[in-house]
Scaffold this motif. Structure first.
Motif, PDB file in Angstrom:
ATOM      1  N   ASP A  29       0.877  -1.174   0.000  1.00  0.00           N
ATOM      2  CA  ASP A  29       0.000   0.000   0.000  1.00  0.00           C
ATOM      3  C   ASP A  29       0.915   1.225   0.000  1.00  0.00           C
ATOM      4  OD1 ASP A  29      -1.583   2.161   0.716  1.00  0.00           O
ATOM      5  OD2 ASP A  29      -2.848   1.007   2.078  1.00  0.00           O
ATOM      6  N   ALA A  30       1.169   1.730  -1.211  1.00  0.00           N
ATOM      7  CA  ALA A  30       2.169   2.789  -1.362  1.00  0.00           C
ATOM      8  C   ALA A  30       1.785   4.052  -0.594  1.00  0.00           C
ATOM      9  CB  ALA A  30       2.383   3.113  -2.837  1.00  0.00           C
ATOM     10  N   ALA A  31       0.484   4.340  -0.528  1.00  0.00           N
ATOM     11  CA  ALA A  31       0.053   5.561   0.173  1.00  0.00           C
ATOM     12  C   ALA A  31       0.334   5.434   1.674  1.00  0.00           C
ATOM     13  CB  ALA A  31      -1.432   5.806  -0.072  1.00  0.00           C
ATOM     14  N   LEU A  32       0.057   4.251   2.226  1.00  0.00           N
ATOM     15  CA  LEU A  32       0.330   4.034   3.647  1.00  0.00           C
ATOM     16  C   LEU A  32       1.843   4.050   3.907  1.00  0.00           C
ATOM     17  CD1 LEU A  32      -0.816   3.339   6.466  1.00  0.00           C
ATOM     18  CD2 LEU A  32      -0.642   0.912   5.846  1.00  0.00           C
TER      19      LEU A  32
ATOM     20  N   VAL B 189       3.806   6.719   6.589  1.00  0.00           N
ATOM     21  CA  VAL B 189       4.450   6.349   7.863  1.00  0.00           C
ATOM     22  C   VAL B 189       5.959   6.149   7.742  1.00  0.00           C
ATOM     23  CG1 VAL B 189       2.345   5.282   8.751  1.00  0.00           C
ATOM     24  CG2 VAL B 189       4.045   3.855   7.645  1.00  0.00           C
ATOM     25  N   SER B 190       6.524   6.315   6.521  1.00  0.00           N
ATOM     26  CA  SER B 190       7.964   6.088   6.343  1.00  0.00           C
ATOM     27  C   SER B 190       8.712   7.406   6.283  1.00  0.00           C
ATOM     28  CB  SER B 190       8.232   5.337   5.036  1.00  0.00           C
ATOM     29  OG  SER B 190       7.495   4.144   4.992  1.00  0.00           O
TER      30      SER B 190
ATOM     31  N   VAL C 121       8.294  -9.129  -0.599  1.00  0.00           N
ATOM     32  CA  VAL C 121       9.489  -8.648   0.112  1.00  0.00           C
ATOM     33  C   VAL C 121       9.268  -7.211   0.570  1.00  0.00           C
ATOM     34  CG1 VAL C 121      11.940  -8.069  -0.148  1.00  0.00           C
ATOM     35  CG2 VAL C 121      11.047 -10.232  -1.060  1.00  0.00           C
ATOM     36  N   ARG C 122       8.722  -6.396  -0.334  1.00  0.00           N
ATOM     37  CA  ARG C 122       8.465  -4.990   0.009  1.00  0.00           C
ATOM     38  C   ARG C 122       7.455  -4.892   1.157  1.00  0.00           C
ATOM     39  NH1 ARG C 122       7.180  -0.024  -4.128  1.00  0.00           N
ATOM     40  NH2 ARG C 122       5.940   1.254  -2.716  1.00  0.00           N
TER      41      ARG C 122
END
Ligand SMILES: CC(C)(COP(=O)(O)OP(=O)(O)OC[C@H]1O[C@@H](n2cnc3c(N)ncnc32)[C@H](O)[C@@H]1OP(=O)(O)O)[C@@H](O)C(=O)NCCC(=O)NCCS
Length: 244
Positions: free
Chosen positions: A101-104, A108-109, A124-125
């Motif tokens: 989930d790229a948006a999440l 948070v990153s 893996v991602r």
């Protein structure tokens, strides 16, 4: 099965699974508290003060053993409790399931964490992301701030955390605070354990798989005295002495 405020709180859960996870965690906490303080299970005094309101839903504190800290986590039928003396600990457990989930991830990153995630793909991602999430939650739980701090202000990609202090208001991480080695016994789950001091004082981590209890809730009460149903992992060799 649980006395007092815990029994009352258990009635408030609408979801049976969430209630069962809370009850299991509360039982583990009581059993640990009874052992450490030498009190009966039903007499162990555990409070859960919340920093943000008057509700009793914060991290558990043992009234008779204030120098000890406890951290509870639950995820999809697995429950964990860590206990330490003279250190604040935070424990988190998450299931590795679902898609990227790229948006999440972006929300948070930190910038460098996000770059690292973008260099990977698929399972893996996602696994990298969940592992980082666990490390962040374990850290914020150790300081009792929870998700009140933006997780993107906490970079967990190194051995020590890097905190953006402008954004992580109220999070004062001292040098030496670190994640402790913790093997997760369950496939498909990630876990992390954080201590606010360098000297490792984690006394015990109990992990319970509720699947074994699913059809036999009565076993919970029988099993409490010795906790034989938990996988008890001494985190380090230098276990803290128990009082008394
Ligand atoms: C703590 C928190 C990060 C946990 O998130 P989660 O991944 O959904 O849940 P976990 O299963 O890993 O952990 C749940 C446990 O965290 C503990 N916990 C709750 N608030 C906590 C806090 N501020 N710091 C540390 N631990 C906390 C509780 O023991 C809880 O277990 P219980 O519900 O069985 O009593 C999140 O719930 C949070 O940020 N809560 C605080 C919200 C807040 O500050 N609100 C203030 C206004 S009410």
């Amino acid at each position: 099965m649980l006395p007092g405020a815990e029994a009352e709180r258990a009635t408030r859960y609408r979801s049976k699974d969430a209630r069962a996870e809370f009850v299991t965690g509360a039982f583990l906490v009581r059993a640990i508290c009874a052992t450490i303080t030498g009190t009966a299970f039903a007499d162990a005094e555990v409070l859960r003060p919340c920093r943000g309101c008057d509700e009793n839903h914060g991290p558990p504190k043992m009234v008779a053993a204030p120098s000890w800290s406890l951290s509870v986590t639950h995820s999809h039928g697995r429950v964990g409790v860590a206990v330490a003396r003279h250190a604040q600990v935070g424990l988190d457990l998450e299931r590795i399931a679902g898609d990227v989930d790229a948006a999440l991830e972006r929300a948070v990153s930190s910038q460098s964490e996000f770059e690292l995630l973008r260099s990977a793909s698929g399972f893996v991602r996602h696994a990298l992301f969940v592992r980082a999430w666990c490390r962040k939650e374990a850290l914020v739980k150790a300081y009792g701030v929870g998700l009140g701090v933006p997780l993107s202000a906490v970079d967990v990609s190194g051995e020590s955390p890097a905190i953006d202090s402008q954004r992580a208001v109220g999070l004062d991480v001292a040098p030496g605070a670190c994640w402790l080695p913790l093997g997760c016994p369950w496939e498909g789950f990630a876990s992390a354990l954080f201590s606010d001091v360098a000297a490792v004082l984690v006394d015990e981590v109990c992990l319970a798989d509720m699947a074994a209890l699913a059809d036999q809730p009565d076993r919970l009460a029988q099993l409490i005295p010795l906790l034989p149903w938990t996988q008890s992992l001494p985190a380090q060799a230098n276990r803290a002495p128990r009082p008394g």
